[in-house]
Design an enzyme around this catalytic site. Structure first.
Site, PDB file in Angstrom:
ATOM      1  N   LYS A  40     -39.256 -13.453 -16.450  1.00 42.48           N
ATOM      2  CA  LYS A  40     -39.036 -13.318 -17.889  1.00 42.48           C
ATOM      3  C   LYS A  40     -38.838 -11.856 -18.277  1.00 42.48           C
ATOM      4  O   LYS A  40     -37.932 -11.507 -19.042  1.00 42.48           O
ATOM      5  CB  LYS A  40     -40.209 -13.934 -18.647  1.00 42.48           C
ATOM      6  N   LYS A  84     -42.321  -0.704 -21.273  1.00 47.84           N
ATOM      7  CA  LYS A  84     -42.764  -1.804 -20.397  1.00 47.84           C
ATOM      8  C   LYS A  84     -41.615  -2.324 -19.549  1.00 47.84           C
ATOM      9  O   LYS A  84     -41.795  -2.632 -18.362  1.00 47.84           O
ATOM     10  CB  LYS A  84     -43.363  -2.942 -21.225  1.00 47.84           C
TER      11      LYS A  84
END
Length: 297
Positions: A238, A170
């Site tokens: 983030k 990811k």
């Protein structure tokens, strides 16, 4: 099979709804009571704490904002670890660091609980239509057990490797997506400054090597000045923060990612944290003193 689902945000709510549509029995939990009530109206049961959800579930899915919240929900005082039965499986579909994913998996393993780090890609539209890409790390047998469940929420479901592998995949995905958006934005601002028709340029280049899913998804939004979030600036910030922290652990430099992270920080400081990450274009527009817009007819 009873499924717990914790985290009913922009992604989690439609993902949980898709499990209900496929006939699964689920119990949900979130701090947002209105989201909980929406799922309850669709047929879900509700749990007051992650521990309670885990007690009543065989598989527990989490879809949460960051490392700290995931750790708290899974390992905290009222966390999943204190309610989950031996042999149950926790599937964290949040985007967290591989370090955090491995740490949580090791803690659960000591209690006889398997964990998969199984983040997703595709944003809100694909969460709604159930066509997310899912990249999973952890025990392969556990993955095979939950793959049909993941298939209710995603289209491309891939086991990548041991714990931390899904989270690492990811991070790589987020580098490619966000650097791609930044490169596209820079090109669009140049074209706008030169005065050419952006839509015509798009049709001229989309069939060549510059064509991409990013171009097809984000350019129409940008020229309509639509920055309603599918993937928020602050969430992607983030993710890139996790990327850079992981890169630091490997003692490596990622200059393009670091620059895009700086762009996200600038946008957040300007109050654009809730914009779609296609809003990266606004950073370049400010530098150039021009906006990328649809040509006036």
């Amino acid at each position: 099979m009873r499924i717990g689902f914790i985290g009913l945000g922009i992604m989690g709510k439609p993902m949980a709804a898709n499990l209900l549509k496929k006939g699964y029995s689920i119990i949900v939990n979130d701090l947002n009571r209105s989201a909980v009530e929406e799922l309850k109206a669709l047929g879900a049961d509700t749990g007051d704490t992650p521990k309670q959800v885990a007690i009543e579930s065989d598989i527990i899915i989490t879809m949460l904002p960051n490392n700290a919240i995931v750790k708290s929900v899974i390992l905290g005082e009222e966390g999943i670890i204190h309610g989950a039965k031996e042999g149950s499986i926790v599937v964290d579909m949040s985007s967290i660091s591989p370090v955090a994913a491995t740490e949580i998996a090791e803690a659960l393993k000591k209690q006889g609980i398997e964990m998969l780090d199984a983040p997703v890609s595709g944003g809100e539209p694909k969460a709604i239509d159930g066509t997310l890409s899912v990249m999973a790390g952890g025990n392969e047998n556990a993955f095979n057990q939950v793959k049909p469940i993941l298939g209710c929420m995603g289209k491309d479901i891939t086991w990548v490797g041991p714990s931390g592998s899904g989270a690492t995949a990811k991070l790589a995905n987020q580098i490619m997506v966000n650097v791609n958006i930044a490169a596209m934005s820079e090109a669009l601002v140049l074209a706008a400054k030169a005065g050419i028709d952006i839509e015509k340029m798009y049709h001229a280049i989309r069939g060549g090597l510059a064509g991409s899913a990013v171009l097809d998804a984000k350019l129409p939004m940008i020229i309509e000045r639509n920055f309603k979030a599918g993937g928020r600036v602050d969430i992607n910030l983030k993710d890139l923060t996790n990327v850079m922290e992981t890169a630091d652990a490997y003692e490596m430099s990622l200059p393009l990612t670091e620059h895009v992270k700086h762009i996200f920080e600038s946008l957040k400081n300007e109050g654009k944290q809730a914009d779609d990450h296609g809003g990266i274009v606004q950073y370049y527009e400010k530098l150039a003193g021009i906006e990328v817009r649809k040509a006036q007819q």
